[in-house]
Design a protein around this motif. Sequence first.
Motif, short mmCIF file in Angstrom:
data_model
loop_
_atom_site.label_atom_id
_atom_site.label_comp_id
_atom_site.label_asym_id
_atom_site.label_seq_id
_atom_site.Cartn_x
_atom_site.Cartn_y
_atom_site.Cartn_z
N ARG A 86 0.82 -1.22 0.00
CA ARG A 86 0.00 0.00 0.00
C ARG A 86 0.85 1.26 0.00
NH1 ARG A 86 -5.18 1.33 0.51
NH2 ARG A 86 -5.86 3.09 1.78
N ASP A 87 1.97 1.26 0.72
CA ASP A 87 2.84 2.44 0.76
C ASP A 87 3.57 2.69 -0.55
OD1 ASP A 87 2.25 3.35 3.27
OD2 ASP A 87 4.09 2.65 4.23
N ALA A 108 -3.00 4.07 -4.33
CA ALA A 108 -3.40 3.91 -2.92
C ALA A 108 -2.88 5.08 -2.09
CB ALA A 108 -2.88 2.59 -2.37
N VAL A 109 -1.65 5.51 -2.35
CA VAL A 109 -1.11 6.66 -1.63
C VAL A 109 -1.91 7.91 -1.95
CG1 VAL A 109 0.91 8.18 -1.41
CG2 VAL A 109 1.21 5.70 -1.42
N GLN A 153 -5.02 8.11 -2.86
CA GLN A 153 -6.33 8.04 -2.21
C GLN A 153 -6.23 8.43 -0.74
OE1 GLN A 153 -7.11 3.91 -3.50
NE2 GLN A 153 -9.06 4.67 -4.35
N GLN A 154 -5.17 7.99 -0.08
CA GLN A 154 -4.99 8.36 1.32
C GLN A 154 -4.75 9.86 1.48
OE1 GLN A 154 -2.61 5.17 3.64
NE2 GLN A 154 -2.22 4.69 1.48
N ALA A 193 -8.01 11.77 1.00
CA ALA A 193 -8.92 11.60 2.15
C ALA A 193 -8.61 12.57 3.29
CB ALA A 193 -8.85 10.16 2.66
N TRP A 231 0.77 12.85 8.28
CA TRP A 231 0.69 11.59 7.53
C TRP A 231 1.96 11.38 6.71
CZ3 TRP A 231 1.12 9.52 2.75
CH2 TRP A 231 0.58 8.25 2.54
N TRP A 269 4.86 8.45 6.80
CA TRP A 269 5.22 7.68 5.60
C TRP A 269 6.73 7.71 5.39
CZ3 TRP A 269 7.77 8.02 1.07
CH2 TRP A 269 7.48 7.08 0.07
#
Length: 386
Positions: A8-9, A14-15, A17-18, A21, A42, A46
């Motif tokens: 995911r990282d 996916a990154v 989308q985070q 959000a 965040w 990371w």
Amino acid sequence: MPQRELPRDLDPIAVAQQLIAIDSVNPDLVPGAAGEHAIAAWCSDWFARQGFEVHRLEDRPGRPSVVGIARGSGGGRSLMLNGHLDTVGVAGYDGDPLYGEVRGGRLFGRGAFDMKGGLAAILVAAARACAAGLAGDVIVTLVADEEFGSLGTEEVLRHFRADAAIVTEPSELCLTVAHRGFAWFEVELTGRAAHGSMPEQGVDAIAHAGLVLRALDGLRDRLESAPAHPLLGQGTVRVSMIRGGEDAATVAPSCTLTVERRTLPGEAPDAVEAELALLLERLAAATPEFSFRLTRLVARGAFEADPDWPIVRALSGQAERVLGVPPARRGEPFWTDAGLIHEAGIPCLLLGVRGGGAHADKEWAEVASVHRLTEILTGTIADFCG
């Protein structure tokens, strides 16, 4: 064989989308908005998970920028990757601006295009390239306030340097090698109030504003008749705001104009201010009781990359490798933080995702372009810093 799922990282979608959000609306645009605090936290986490040095810069409380550094083994060139954490507001957005939905090959949400898709590509590309081992340092600068005053990039440049930089503002996977600068000025005209039935006893500041408008029309004509820059066209001038007068029965004792001048490479802010001051001085010499005050509100220089800079050649070569054709080169009418990086003496250019809806009621980035940008950046980092 089924495609191996990315961690995911290290999956740029996916990154992204985070990041989408996380509400990071610039509070200088929308009073009381969230700002960059949560998204900076965040990104700091990371960076720490990927083994980067983490630096948090926050000269202005509540407006943090984050810098992640992967140190090379030594002897290589350093590369700065720059992107902004803040977004414009979400009032009137069509749907959930923080959902980050993927549909029809598009990633939706506020900032998907401008520029959390580009942020995700920076992060994942830096982690992938550094995992292979590099000689030079990779300096990832994720900055506050690009959408308003660029205080984040200004702060970063007071603390960090690099041999070159890439800014991932959205560019449709074209190399942006030039953009205009801008300067905003306030022109205050002072008249003298009098009863509207006896206007000859006063000095009408609004009438004097009309003289300024006509003089600016002449300046606009001169700009439009000048030789065009091959990527940027001509410079521009316009009045963006005007206010004056007290009531319907009184000769206006004051009038204020806000003037915007969009500039080309080679047009220094001081020279542009002098040009406007001369225009006003000529009006004052020709017009009885014409009184003015000129104030520069803000000025940012234009930017133009040298096609022979090593970073331009490296990024262009990697883009051609990934895209299968030489990338188009273009200029932008708007200003970006690349102007500040260039003024700091760091060779730079822009490359970003495809998409649309920046600052609009429905924003999106093309998913495939986020992946392609990530691959181009990964190769460029390895090429330039290896």
